[in-house]
Design a protein around this motif. Structure first.
Motif, short mmCIF file in Angstrom:
data_model
loop_
_atom_site.label_atom_id
_atom_site.label_comp_id
_atom_site.label_asym_id
_atom_site.label_seq_id
_atom_site.Cartn_x
_atom_site.Cartn_y
_atom_site.Cartn_z
N ALA A 50 0.81 -1.08 0.02
CA ALA A 50 -0.05 0.10 0.04
C ALA A 50 0.93 1.33 -0.04
O ALA A 50 1.93 1.21 0.68
CB ALA A 50 -0.86 0.06 1.13
N GLU A 51 0.45 2.30 -0.76
CA GLU A 51 1.32 3.58 -0.80
C GLU A 51 0.26 4.51 -0.42
O GLU A 51 -0.73 4.98 -1.25
CB GLU A 51 1.87 3.53 -2.40
CG GLU A 51 2.77 4.81 -2.29
CD GLU A 51 4.02 4.55 -1.38
OE1 GLU A 51 4.55 5.50 -0.99
OE2 GLU A 51 4.76 3.51 -1.14
N ARG A 52 0.59 5.58 0.58
CA ARG A 52 -0.13 6.76 0.94
C ARG A 52 -1.57 6.29 0.92
O ARG A 52 -2.27 7.22 0.76
CB ARG A 52 0.23 7.78 0.06
CG ARG A 52 1.78 8.03 0.14
CD ARG A 52 2.10 9.35 -0.34
NE ARG A 52 1.73 10.20 0.73
CZ ARG A 52 1.89 11.49 1.00
NH1 ARG A 52 2.98 12.09 0.19
NH2 ARG A 52 1.45 12.23 1.95
N LEU A 53 -2.10 5.21 1.41
CA LEU A 53 -3.33 4.79 1.59
C LEU A 53 -4.17 5.63 2.66
O LEU A 53 -3.76 5.52 3.75
CB LEU A 53 -3.71 3.17 1.77
CG LEU A 53 -4.66 2.54 1.51
CD1 LEU A 53 -4.99 2.74 -0.01
CD2 LEU A 53 -4.26 1.15 2.04
N ASP A 58 -2.93 8.04 5.36
CA ASP A 58 -1.41 8.06 4.64
C ASP A 58 -0.49 6.70 5.09
O ASP A 58 0.66 7.09 5.49
CB ASP A 58 -0.94 9.39 5.12
CG ASP A 58 0.32 9.78 4.29
OD1 ASP A 58 0.04 9.45 2.98
OD2 ASP A 58 1.25 10.49 4.60
N LEU A 59 -1.31 5.78 4.90
CA LEU A 59 -0.58 4.62 5.37
C LEU A 59 0.40 3.61 4.08
O LEU A 59 -0.24 3.61 2.90
CB LEU A 59 -1.25 3.34 5.87
CG LEU A 59 -0.67 2.09 6.50
CD1 LEU A 59 -0.07 1.96 7.75
CD2 LEU A 59 -1.46 0.92 6.05
N THR A 79 -9.65 6.52 -0.15
CA THR A 79 -9.99 8.17 -0.44
C THR A 79 -8.73 8.55 -1.28
O THR A 79 -9.03 9.31 -1.99
CB THR A 79 -10.05 8.77 1.03
OG1 THR A 79 -11.23 8.13 1.61
CG2 THR A 79 -10.50 10.12 0.62
N SER A 80 -7.73 8.09 -0.71
CA SER A 80 -6.45 8.49 -1.67
C SER A 80 -5.40 6.91 -1.42
O SER A 80 -5.42 6.44 -0.58
CB SER A 80 -5.79 9.64 -1.17
OG SER A 80 -5.36 9.71 0.30
N GLY A 81 -4.34 7.30 -2.42
CA GLY A 81 -3.50 6.17 -2.43
C GLY A 81 -4.01 4.96 -3.23
O GLY A 81 -4.99 4.95 -3.82
N TYR A 82 -3.19 3.79 -3.00
CA TYR A 82 -3.48 2.57 -3.79
C TYR A 82 -3.06 1.39 -3.10
O TYR A 82 -1.96 1.57 -2.20
CB TYR A 82 -3.01 2.64 -5.10
CG TYR A 82 -1.42 2.79 -5.12
CD1 TYR A 82 -0.72 1.79 -5.18
CD2 TYR A 82 -1.03 4.00 -5.40
CE1 TYR A 82 0.60 1.93 -5.34
CE2 TYR A 82 0.50 4.14 -5.53
CZ TYR A 82 1.08 3.13 -5.57
OH TYR A 82 2.60 3.14 -5.64
#
Length: 190
Positions: free
Chosen positions: A18-21, A35-36, A70-73
């Protein structure tokens, strides 16, 4: 003959990444996950630990694609989750959710057999390999004696063992478990 999956080597693709999840539930003031970034190597055992309501189950839902960030992937095996065909992903990842309601009176064996669905499809009957996978999972989870009983007649711990058996019957290369030892006695936790 199956071989164990090797622990991640330098440069290999993580099982989950996960990037910036981030994710926020509607009408909530704060993100459940914020932001995980994480990499979970293939062949590793990872535990996410935190208090109730800290976002552990939400993170699992994001990694599996049942909630949209909401954001990241999030990626599984190097591919973004929305790129996966759900059946293909189900062949690869066995899941035991934290909570599960059973609306129909399935037997324990029928419940465990549902783990074979990604391999069978809607109308194909079980074959010898499917029956073997189901029987092995029932034995592994120490519930073979309950195979013909209704799932609703079991204790909470016995039902949890049936759900774990269902995930094992899938024969996935990855397991994603949300509080899998909930309601289990010490013997079965081990």
């Amino acid at each position: 003959m199956s071989r164990p999956i090797p622990i991640e080597r330098a440069g290999s693709v993580p099982a989950f990444e996960a990037e910036r999840l981030s994710f926020r539930y509607p009408s909530s003031e704060n993100d459940a996950v914020h932001d995980l970034s994480i990499k979970i190597p293939r062949g590793a055992f990872y535990a996410i630990i935190g208090p109730n309501g800290s976002g552990k189950s939400t993170l699992l839902k994001l990694l599996l694609g049942t909630e949209q960030p909401t954001s990241g992937y999030a990626l599984f095996d190097g591919r973004q989750i929305p790129e996966w065909n759900r059946r293909e992903l189900a062949r690869r990842v066995g899941v035991v959710a934290q909570n599960e309601d059973t609306a129909f009176p399935f037997s324990v064996r029928e419940t465990v057999a549902m783990g074979r669905y990604p391999h069978l499809g809607l109308w194909r009957a079980e074959g010898a390999p499917d029956r073997a996978a189901i029987d092995d999972a029932l034995k592994t989870c120490d519930i073979a004696a309950f195979a013909d009983r209704g799932l609703a007649t079991l204790s909470a711990g016995e039902r949890q063992r049936a759900r774990v058996a269902r995930a094992l019957a899938q024969e996935p290369d990855t397991l994603a478990l949300d509080e899998p030892t909930a309601a289990l006695d010490i013997k079965h936790e081990m």
